[in-house]
Design a protein around this motif. Structure first.
Motif, PDB file in Angstrom:
ATOM      1  N   ARG A 191       0.762  -1.489  -0.059  1.00 50.40           N
ATOM      2  CA  ARG A 191      -0.226  -0.013   0.257  1.00 50.40           C
ATOM      3  C   ARG A 191       0.988   0.789   0.006  1.00 50.40           C
ATOM      4  NH1 ARG A 191      -0.510   2.515   4.105  1.00 50.40           N
ATOM      5  NH2 ARG A 191       0.628   1.707   6.627  1.00 50.40           N
ATOM      6  N   ARG A 192       2.121   1.619   0.057  1.00 48.26           N
ATOM      7  CA  ARG A 192       2.711   2.502   0.601  1.00 48.26           C
ATOM      8  C   ARG A 192       3.913   3.331  -0.624  1.00 48.26           C
ATOM      9  NH1 ARG A 192       4.094  -0.783   4.996  1.00 48.26           N
ATOM     10  NH2 ARG A 192       5.726  -1.759   3.568  1.00 48.26           N
ATOM     11  N   ASP A 195      -0.725   4.648  -1.507  1.00 49.58           N
ATOM     12  CA  ASP A 195      -1.195   5.200  -0.228  1.00 49.58           C
ATOM     13  C   ASP A 195      -1.331   7.536  -1.642  1.00 49.58           C
ATOM     14  OD1 ASP A 195      -2.516   4.028   1.244  1.00 49.58           O
ATOM     15  OD2 ASP A 195      -0.693   3.997   2.028  1.00 49.58           O
ATOM     16  N   THR A 198      -3.144   8.194  -3.567  1.00 50.83           N
ATOM     17  CA  THR A 198      -4.877   7.495  -3.707  1.00 50.83           C
ATOM     18  C   THR A 198      -6.066   7.939  -2.302  1.00 50.83           C
ATOM     19  OG1 THR A 198      -4.418   5.455  -2.948  1.00 50.83           O
ATOM     20  CG2 THR A 198      -4.620   6.266  -5.739  1.00 50.83           C
ATOM     21  N   PRO A 199      -5.834   9.476  -1.788  1.00 49.93           N
ATOM     22  CA  PRO A 199      -5.978  10.138  -0.338  1.00 49.93           C
ATOM     23  C   PRO A 199      -7.515  10.199   0.015  1.00 49.93           C
ATOM     24  CG  PRO A 199      -4.813  11.422  -1.782  1.00 49.93           C
ATOM     25  CD  PRO A 199      -4.829  10.565  -2.974  1.00 49.93           C
ATOM     26  N   ASN A 214      -5.525  -0.601   0.476  1.00 50.61           N
ATOM     27  CA  ASN A 214      -4.766   0.793   0.781  1.00 50.61           C
ATOM     28  C   ASN A 214      -5.354   1.811   1.991  1.00 50.61           C
ATOM     29  OD1 ASN A 214      -7.034   1.963  -0.064  1.00 50.61           O
ATOM     30  ND2 ASN A 214      -6.235   4.599  -0.726  1.00 50.61           N
ATOM     31  N   GLU A 215      -4.252   3.014   1.836  1.00 48.76           N
ATOM     32  CA  GLU A 215      -5.381   3.052   3.620  1.00 48.76           C
ATOM     33  C   GLU A 215      -6.154   3.239   3.895  1.00 48.76           C
ATOM     34  OE1 GLU A 215      -2.784   6.327   6.570  1.00 48.76           O
ATOM     35  OE2 GLU A 215      -2.086   6.309   5.138  1.00 48.76           O
ATOM     36  N   VAL A 216      -6.621   4.103   2.768  1.00 51.95           N
ATOM     37  CA  VAL A 216      -8.068   4.870   3.158  1.00 51.95           C
ATOM     38  C   VAL A 216      -9.048   2.929   3.482  1.00 51.95           C
ATOM     39  CG1 VAL A 216     -10.163   6.051   1.766  1.00 51.95           C
ATOM     40  CG2 VAL A 216      -7.659   6.968   1.245  1.00 51.95           C
ATOM     41  N   LYS A 219      -8.750   1.835   6.897  1.00 52.03           N
ATOM     42  CA  LYS A 219      -9.247   2.782   8.093  1.00 52.03           C
ATOM     43  C   LYS A 219     -10.979   2.463   7.699  1.00 52.03           C
ATOM     44  CE  LYS A 219      -6.546   6.609   8.201  1.00 52.03           C
ATOM     45  NZ  LYS A 219      -6.284   7.913   7.505  1.00 52.03           N
ATOM     46  N   GLY A 244      -0.823  -3.798   3.819  1.00 58.21           N
ATOM     47  CA  GLY A 244      -2.066  -3.836   4.188  1.00 58.21           C
ATOM     48  C   GLY A 244      -2.502  -5.221   2.942  1.00 58.21           C
TER      49      GLY A 244
END
Length: 274
Positions: A191-192, A195, A198-199, A214-216, A219, A244
C-alpha cells in the motif's frame, strides 16, 4: 486517650495498610494491565489451536481454564492461575470437563467468493467498486508503477468520485503463475506505493487470491473488523497488515460482510444455498 488503646488502634491501621499492600503486590500483572476478567471458564479442555503446522490431529496446547475480558481471550492456564484473574464481578463458569474450542466462524472463504460471483448478481448482490485491470510487468517495481498510473488515469478520466471503491486486478501476463501473489505476500507490492497518490479512494489491488488495501480502504475495513490488523499479522506474517496485505478472507469479507452487510440475511443465505 488510653495508651494501650492508641497502640492497638495504630496496630490495626498498620495491619490494614500492609495487608492492602500485600494484596496489590500479589495481584497478577495482567489484572493491572487489563482489569479483572469478565468470565473465567474452569475445569475444561480448552483447545488453543496454537499449532500452526499442517500435521493432522495437532490442536496445539490444551489448557484447563481460560479467562475472558470483553471480546478478547485474556489468558489460558490452570484453574488456579485463571481464578487469580477473577474479581468480585467476574463470572466463573465450571464447564465440567467439556471441550472448549475457538468459534468456527467463516471457516473458509472460497465458498463465499464463488457464491458471490456465480449467484450474487441474480439476487441483487453486485460488486459496487469500479473495476480496473492491469498486466504485470516483469518485476515488482515496474508493476507498482503500472498500478499507480492506471489508477490515477482512471480517477482523472472517469472522474471517479471521492469515497468510491476501486478494485484493480493484476494479471500475470508473461510471468509465471503465482508471481503476483508472491510479490504481494512478500511485501514487494504494498500500500505504501499507492497511499500518497490515492488519498480519497478506498482501493483493493489483487492478483488471484492475494493483494493489498490502500490506507483509505484499511480505515474503512477496520471500522467493521476491529481486530483485522492483529489477525492478519497472525494469519500471514508479522508486518503484513502494515503492507495492507489481503487474501481470501478479506476478499470474501469485503462482499458478504462489508459491502452487503445491510442486505437481508435471508437473501444472503439463498445465495449460499444456490
Amino acid at each position: 486517650m488510653n495508651r494501650c488503646f492508641k497502640f492497638c488502634l495504630c496496630g490495626l491501621v498498620l495491619v490494614g495498610v500492609f495487608s492492602g499492600v500485600g494484596r496489590a503486590q500479589s495481584r497478577p500483572a495482567l489484572v493491572d494491565q487489563m482489569g479483572y476478567a469478565d468470565l473465567v471458564l474452569v475445569n475444561g479442555k480448552v483447545v488453543s489451536m496454537d499449532d500452526r503446522s499442517i500435521t493432522p490431529e495437532t490442536p496445539g496446547n490444551i489448557y484447563q481454564a481460560m479467562a475472558i475480558k470483553g471480546k478478547r481471550i485474556m489468558s489460558r492456564g490452570t484453574n488456579e492461575e485463571m481464578r487469580a484473574l477473577a474479581g468480585p464481578q467476574t463470572v466463573i463458569e465450571d464447564v465440567g470437563g467439556r471441550v472448549v474450542i475457538p468459534g468456527l466462524i467463516q471457516t473458509h472463504f472460497h465458498l463465499f467468493s464463488r457464491a458471490a460471483r456465480r449467484y450474487g448478481p441474480s439476487m441483487g448482490f453486485v460488486d459496487p467498486s469500479v473495476q480496473l485491470t492491469v498486466t504485470a510487468a516483469s518485476d515488482p517495481e515496474g508493476t507498482a508503477k503500472k498500478i499507480r498510473d492506471t489508477l490515477l488515469n482512471a480517477i482523472r478520466v472517469q472522474n471517479i468520485p471521492e469515497g468510491q471503491w476501486i478494485s484493480l486486478r493484476v494479471e500475470e501476463g508473461s510471468n509465471a503463475p503465482g508471481t503476483g501473489r508472491t510479490w504481494f505476500g512478500k511485501g514487494k507490492l504494498n500500500r505504501r506505493q499507492l497511499d500518497a497518490v490515492t488519498p480519497d479512494h478506498p482501493i483493493l489491488v489483487r492478483a488471484n487470491i492475494g493483494g493489498y488495501f490502500n490506507e483509505v480502504a484499511i480505515k474503512l475495513f477496520t471500522e467493521e473488523f476491529h481486530d483485522w490488523l492483529e489477525s492478519t499479522d497472525i494469519e500471514t506474517a508479522p508486518g503484513s497488515s502494515q503492507n495492507g496485505y489481503v487474501a481470501v478472507p478479506e476478499m470474501g469479507g469485503l462482499t458478504f460482510e462489508f459491502w452487503w452487510k445491510d442486505k437481508p440475511s435471508a437473501d444472503l443465505a439463498e445465495v449460499m444455498r444456490l
